[in-house]
Design a protein around this motif. Structure first.
Motif, short mmCIF file in Angstrom:
data_model
loop_
_atom_site.label_atom_id
_atom_site.label_comp_id
_atom_site.label_asym_id
_atom_site.label_seq_id
_atom_site.Cartn_x
_atom_site.Cartn_y
_atom_site.Cartn_z
N ILE A 144 0.85 -1.20 0.00
CA ILE A 144 0.00 0.00 0.00
C ILE A 144 0.88 1.24 0.00
O ILE A 144 0.62 2.20 -0.73
CB ILE A 144 -0.97 -0.01 1.21
N GLY A 145 1.95 1.24 0.78
CA GLY A 145 2.87 2.38 0.81
C GLY A 145 3.52 2.61 -0.55
O GLY A 145 3.66 3.76 -0.99
N GLN A 146 3.89 1.54 -1.25
CA GLN A 146 4.47 1.69 -2.59
C GLN A 146 3.47 2.28 -3.56
O GLN A 146 3.81 3.13 -4.38
CB GLN A 146 4.96 0.34 -3.11
N VAL A 147 2.22 1.86 -3.47
CA VAL A 147 1.20 2.38 -4.37
C VAL A 147 0.96 3.86 -4.09
O VAL A 147 0.93 4.68 -5.00
CB VAL A 147 -0.11 1.57 -4.24
N ILE A 148 0.81 4.21 -2.82
CA ILE A 148 0.50 5.60 -2.47
C ILE A 148 1.67 6.51 -2.77
O ILE A 148 1.54 7.50 -3.49
CB ILE A 148 0.11 5.70 -0.98
N TYR A 149 2.84 6.20 -2.25
CA TYR A 149 3.98 7.09 -2.39
C TYR A 149 4.66 6.96 -3.74
O TYR A 149 5.21 7.91 -4.26
CB TYR A 149 4.97 6.88 -1.25
N GLY A 155 3.78 9.99 -10.62
CA GLY A 155 2.65 10.59 -11.29
C GLY A 155 2.53 12.07 -11.04
O GLY A 155 1.98 12.82 -11.84
N GLY A 156 3.03 12.54 -9.90
CA GLY A 156 2.88 13.95 -9.54
C GLY A 156 3.62 14.86 -10.49
O GLY A 156 3.12 15.89 -10.93
N ALA A 157 4.82 14.52 -10.89
CA ALA A 157 5.61 15.37 -11.76
C ALA A 157 5.05 15.36 -13.18
O ALA A 157 5.04 16.37 -13.86
CB ALA A 157 7.07 14.91 -11.77
N ALA A 158 4.54 14.23 -13.61
CA ALA A 158 4.04 14.13 -14.97
C ALA A 158 2.66 14.74 -15.10
O ALA A 158 2.29 15.23 -16.15
CB ALA A 158 4.02 12.68 -15.41
N SER A 159 1.86 14.74 -14.05
CA SER A 159 0.48 15.20 -14.18
C SER A 159 0.34 16.71 -14.05
O SER A 159 -0.65 17.27 -14.47
CB SER A 159 -0.40 14.51 -13.14
N SER A 160 1.29 17.40 -13.44
CA SER A 160 1.18 18.85 -13.33
C SER A 160 2.35 19.50 -14.07
O SER A 160 3.47 19.51 -13.58
CB SER A 160 1.17 19.28 -11.86
N PRO A 161 2.07 20.03 -15.28
CA PRO A 161 3.15 20.64 -16.04
C PRO A 161 3.65 21.91 -15.39
O PRO A 161 2.93 22.57 -14.65
CB PRO A 161 2.51 20.92 -17.41
N ALA A 162 4.89 22.24 -15.68
CA ALA A 162 5.47 23.46 -15.13
C ALA A 162 4.76 24.67 -15.72
O ALA A 162 4.38 24.66 -16.89
CB ALA A 162 6.96 23.51 -15.45
N PRO A 163 4.53 25.72 -14.93
CA PRO A 163 3.82 26.89 -15.46
C PRO A 163 4.67 27.59 -16.51
O PRO A 163 5.90 27.58 -16.47
CB PRO A 163 3.60 27.76 -14.23
#
Length: 182
Positions: A144-149, A155-163
């Motif tokens: 569960i920790g591997q899935v969450i973190y 996914g966090g870096a790829a899903s929010s592009p740099a402004p």
């Protein structure tokens, strides 16, 4: 007086039937201790197993765990757990058999699963047999920790592009671009 005698006889019949049912359930379930030859294996951790835990081959009970011992002697096996198991005498395991601790279900207990190899030589049945290929159990909290973190980092870096350099905060107009000075 006649009623209490009838109730006593009826109670005895019910207890007798319950005893027969328990005896039948015990004899048809695989909770009996397996008597056979001893085999040992070393695991880095044995979460969820203890003496009496089933040893299964392709889902069929072929043995049971007889004991667990933490190795504290200095050396390559220090802090490994030696699992001693009893295997039915009529089961011959190839030398490259793999032992792993598996879950019965998401909520259930654990058992020791054996996956036979393909070698033509077999593990010794004189009590000195060893399984050298082992796999520790998968821990649900680690998964569960591997899935969450893991998804948050990847996914966090790829899903929010740099402004964009001139991007304005939401609700405000962007400032006009400044001309470059030579």
């Amino acid at each position: 007086m006649g009623r209490s005698v009838f109730e006593t006889i009826l109670g005895a019949v019910v207890l007798g039937i319950a005893g027969l049912f328990l005896g039948f359930a015990y004899s048809t379930s695989n909770v009996q201790k397996i008597q056979g030859y001893m085999v040992s294996a070393n695991f880095p951790m044995v979460d969820g197993v203890k003496s009496g835990t089933d040893v299964k081959l392709n889902g069929v009970k072929i043995g049971s765990i007889e004991g667990l011992k933490l190795n504290t002697d200095p050396g390559p096996n220090q802090f490994l757990v030696t699992v001693n198991m009893s295997i039915k005498n009529d089961i011959a395991l190839p030398n490259d058999t793999m032992a792993m601790i598996a879950s019965e279900s998401l909520l259930g207990g654990k058992y020791l699963s054996l996956e036979p190899g393909i070698e033509e030589e077999f593990i010794k049945t004189d009590g000195s047999g060893r399984i050298t290929r082992t796999q520790a159990p998968m821990r649900l909290d680690d998964l569960i920790g591997q899935v969450i973190y893991g998804q948050k980092r990847d996914g966090g870096a790829a899903s929010s592009p740099a402004p964009a350099p001139n991007a304005a905060p939401a609700g405000k107009a962007a400032a006009p671009a400044q001309p470059a000075h030579p």
